[in-house]
Design a protein around this motif. Structure first.
Motif, PDB file in Angstrom:
ATOM      1  N   THR A  48       0.836  -1.118   0.104  1.00  0.00           N
ATOM      2  CA  THR A  48      -0.067  -0.037   0.064  1.00  0.00           C
ATOM      3  C   THR A  48       0.951   1.128   0.042  1.00  0.00           C
ATOM      4  O   THR A  48       0.370   2.467   0.672  1.00  0.00           O
ATOM      5  CB  THR A  48      -0.792   0.092   1.282  1.00  0.00           C
ATOM      6  OG1 THR A  48      -0.198   0.097   2.468  1.00  0.00           O
ATOM      7  CG2 THR A  48      -1.962  -1.232   1.023  1.00  0.00           C
ATOM      8  N   LEU A 101      -0.723   4.823  -1.106  1.00  0.00           N
ATOM      9  CA  LEU A 101      -1.715   5.276  -0.139  1.00  0.00           C
ATOM     10  C   LEU A 101      -1.407   6.388   0.809  1.00  0.00           C
ATOM     11  O   LEU A 101      -0.090   6.269   1.020  1.00  0.00           O
ATOM     12  CB  LEU A 101      -2.481   4.328   0.572  1.00  0.00           C
ATOM     13  CG  LEU A 101      -3.275   3.058  -0.151  1.00  0.00           C
ATOM     14  CD1 LEU A 101      -4.075   2.196   0.735  1.00  0.00           C
ATOM     15  CD2 LEU A 101      -4.393   3.788  -1.202  1.00  0.00           C
ATOM     16  N   ARG A 109      -2.504   3.728   5.282  1.00  0.00           N
ATOM     17  CA  ARG A 109      -1.904   2.617   5.047  1.00  0.00           C
ATOM     18  C   ARG A 109      -1.860   2.012   6.660  1.00  0.00           C
ATOM     19  O   ARG A 109      -1.906   0.719   6.716  1.00  0.00           O
ATOM     20  CB  ARG A 109      -0.420   2.964   4.848  1.00  0.00           C
ATOM     21  CG  ARG A 109      -0.197   3.204   3.293  1.00  0.00           C
ATOM     22  CD  ARG A 109       1.310   3.612   3.058  1.00  0.00           C
ATOM     23  NE  ARG A 109       2.163   2.417   3.005  1.00  0.00           N
ATOM     24  CZ  ARG A 109       3.311   2.480   3.295  1.00  0.00           C
ATOM     25  NH1 ARG A 109       4.069   3.665   3.278  1.00  0.00           N
ATOM     26  NH2 ARG A 109       3.954   1.188   3.410  1.00  0.00           N
ATOM     27  N   LYS A 117      -5.258   0.563   7.402  1.00  0.00           N
ATOM     28  CA  LYS A 117      -5.464  -0.637   6.554  1.00  0.00           C
ATOM     29  C   LYS A 117      -4.703  -1.970   7.053  1.00  0.00           C
ATOM     30  O   LYS A 117      -5.019  -3.047   7.052  1.00  0.00           O
ATOM     31  CB  LYS A 117      -5.319  -0.426   4.972  1.00  0.00           C
ATOM     32  CG  LYS A 117      -5.465  -1.649   3.839  1.00  0.00           C
ATOM     33  CD  LYS A 117      -5.487  -1.358   2.596  1.00  0.00           C
ATOM     34  CE  LYS A 117      -5.857  -2.337   1.794  1.00  0.00           C
ATOM     35  NZ  LYS A 117      -7.169  -2.736   1.766  1.00  0.00           N
TER      36      LYS A 117
END
Length: 199
Positions: free
Chosen positions: A150, A153, A158, A161
């Motif tokens: 990620t 992002l 990040r 997530k």
């Protein structure tokens, strides 16, 4: 256990954690804080995994990063290893959270961030600086996998997530995410809001 995640940004560090704990091997709670800021130590965030009484004890310490070093802008790995960790151990012993002959924080590990620096401090005091991103705890491997995928992002997204993914795939982690930063970005948000209104 748990998961603590850190991602470096151009302003400092973003740290995130889940809020699940297991007590006495079987009781579980999903609303426990495992990531903290310090009123007397601005721009500092600490998260911990392992024994909750140790993590909470560290969170209650005064002047966790000595003010004299902050004023001199002299906060580095040597300071964490030679001063901060020994101070943590002495405080935990004085509060009878660990035995006086202990040389480690039993079954515990912390992540300590100050401004644009962040360190992992293991139970024995071994200290390692994070240059980009990292995770600790039982959800570490899953979170690191997410972080590796990620990089495009936003840093806060990040972190969120990574914790969420660990919570979905790891038994001792939940998806109740808590996030703190070593910097204040409210001014930037207000500026962006003003620009969007003017546009």
């Amino acid at each position: 256990m748990s998961v603590i995640v850190a991602v470096k940004t151009d302003k400092g560090f973003v740290l995130g954690a889940d809020r699940k704990v297991t007590i006495a091997g079987n009781q579980q709670r999903d609303d426990i804080h495992k990531i903290f800021t310090f009123d007397d130590c601005p721009n500092t965030v600490m998260g911990g995994v392992g024994r909750l009484n140790i993590i909470q004890g560290i969170s209650l310490m005064d002047n966790i990063i000595p003010e004299v070093n902050r004023l001199k802008d002299n906060v580095n790995t040597k300071l964490i290893y030679t001063t901060v960790f020994p101070n943590i151990m002495e405080q935990l012993k004085s509060w009878k959270r660990i035995k006086t002959d202990n040389i480690t924080m039993p079954d515990s590990e912390i992540m300590l961030a100050y401004k644009d620096k962040c360190w992992i401090v293991c139970s024995d005091g071994c200290t390692d600086e994070i240059n980009d991103y990292w995770a600790i705890g039982s959800g570490e491997e899953v979170a690191l996998g997410s972080l590796a995928q990620t990089k495009d992002l936003d840093p806060e997204e990040r972190v969120r997530k990574a914790v969420m993914t660990a919570g979905e795939r790891t038994i001792y982690v939940n998806t109740n995410v808590e996030i703190y930063k070593t910097y204040d970005d409210t001014k930037d948000k207000k500026s962006k809001d003003k620009e969007s209104k003017e546009a």
